[in-house]
Design a protein around this motif. Sequence first.
Motif, short mmCIF file in Angstrom:
data_model
loop_
_atom_site.label_atom_id
_atom_site.label_comp_id
_atom_site.label_asym_id
_atom_site.label_seq_id
_atom_site.Cartn_x
_atom_site.Cartn_y
_atom_site.Cartn_z
N SER A 81 0.82 -1.21 0.00
CA SER A 81 0.00 0.00 0.00
C SER A 81 0.86 1.26 0.00
O SER A 81 0.61 2.20 -0.76
CB SER A 81 -0.93 -0.01 1.21
OG SER A 81 -1.69 1.16 1.25
N ARG A 82 1.88 1.28 0.83
CA ARG A 82 2.72 2.48 0.91
C ARG A 82 3.51 2.68 -0.38
O ARG A 82 3.64 3.81 -0.86
CB ARG A 82 3.66 2.39 2.10
CG ARG A 82 4.46 3.66 2.26
CD ARG A 82 4.98 3.89 3.61
NE ARG A 82 5.68 5.19 3.62
CZ ARG A 82 6.59 5.52 4.49
NH1 ARG A 82 6.91 4.68 5.46
NH2 ARG A 82 7.19 6.69 4.43
N VAL A 83 4.03 1.60 -0.96
CA VAL A 83 4.78 1.74 -2.22
C VAL A 83 3.84 2.24 -3.32
O VAL A 83 4.21 3.13 -4.10
CB VAL A 83 5.46 0.42 -2.62
CG1 VAL A 83 6.04 0.49 -4.02
CG2 VAL A 83 6.54 0.05 -1.62
N ARG A 84 2.63 1.73 -3.38
CA ARG A 84 1.67 2.18 -4.39
C ARG A 84 1.31 3.65 -4.21
O ARG A 84 1.19 4.39 -5.17
CB ARG A 84 0.40 1.34 -4.34
CG ARG A 84 0.59 -0.07 -4.86
CD ARG A 84 -0.67 -0.86 -4.81
NE ARG A 84 -1.64 -0.29 -5.75
CZ ARG A 84 -2.93 -0.58 -5.74
NH1 ARG A 84 -3.43 -1.39 -4.84
NH2 ARG A 84 -3.73 -0.03 -6.62
N ASN A 85 1.16 4.07 -2.96
CA ASN A 85 0.76 5.45 -2.68
C ASN A 85 1.89 6.46 -2.88
O ASN A 85 1.66 7.58 -3.32
CB ASN A 85 0.22 5.58 -1.25
CG ASN A 85 -1.12 4.92 -1.10
OD1 ASN A 85 -1.89 4.83 -2.02
ND2 ASN A 85 -1.40 4.46 0.10
N GLU A 86 3.12 6.07 -2.55
CA GLU A 86 4.22 7.03 -2.56
C GLU A 86 5.26 6.78 -3.65
O GLU A 86 6.11 7.63 -3.88
CB GLU A 86 4.91 7.01 -1.20
CG GLU A 86 4.00 7.43 -0.07
CD GLU A 86 4.66 7.40 1.29
OE1 GLU A 86 5.90 7.65 1.36
OE2 GLU A 86 3.97 7.14 2.28
N GLY A 87 5.18 5.62 -4.30
CA GLY A 87 6.19 5.28 -5.28
C GLY A 87 5.91 5.85 -6.67
O GLY A 87 4.84 6.38 -6.94
N ASP A 88 6.91 5.73 -7.51
CA ASP A 88 6.80 6.14 -8.91
C ASP A 88 6.38 4.94 -9.73
O ASP A 88 6.74 3.80 -9.43
CB ASP A 88 8.15 6.63 -9.42
CG ASP A 88 8.61 7.88 -8.69
OD1 ASP A 88 7.77 8.75 -8.41
OD2 ASP A 88 9.83 7.98 -8.40
N PRO A 89 5.62 5.18 -10.81
CA PRO A 89 5.28 4.06 -11.69
C PRO A 89 6.56 3.40 -12.22
O PRO A 89 7.55 4.08 -12.50
CB PRO A 89 4.51 4.71 -12.84
CG PRO A 89 4.01 6.00 -12.26
CD PRO A 89 5.04 6.43 -11.26
N ALA A 90 6.52 2.08 -12.30
CA ALA A 90 7.70 1.34 -12.79
C ALA A 90 7.35 0.56 -14.03
O ALA A 90 6.27 0.17 -14.26
CB ALA A 90 8.20 0.39 -11.72
#
Length: 90
Positions: A81-90
């Motif tokens: 959840s945190r990676v999806r919310n704060e990360g960049d599209p890969a």
Amino acid sequence: MQIVVRRSGGLAGLTRGWRVDTESCADPDAWHELVGALPHESPGARRRTVPDDFTWTVTVARTTVEIPGSQLDGPWAALVSRVRNEGDPA
């Protein structure tokens, strides 16, 4: 530390991904705490088949695990959840 989350499968069979470099974030210690809370053993094998379920592939540094969407919970779900919310599209 690099964290990469990929979601594949589902009804349309599309793949999406997100990436975070924790050292570039404003709060790298919080990321390290989140990763430290992950269970040391990999999530269990799929117990039953769920039609059109997602498969989550999570890579933390050099360790990769695959988790069926129906079994994504606890610390793994929090990390995804945190990676999806704060990360960049890969």
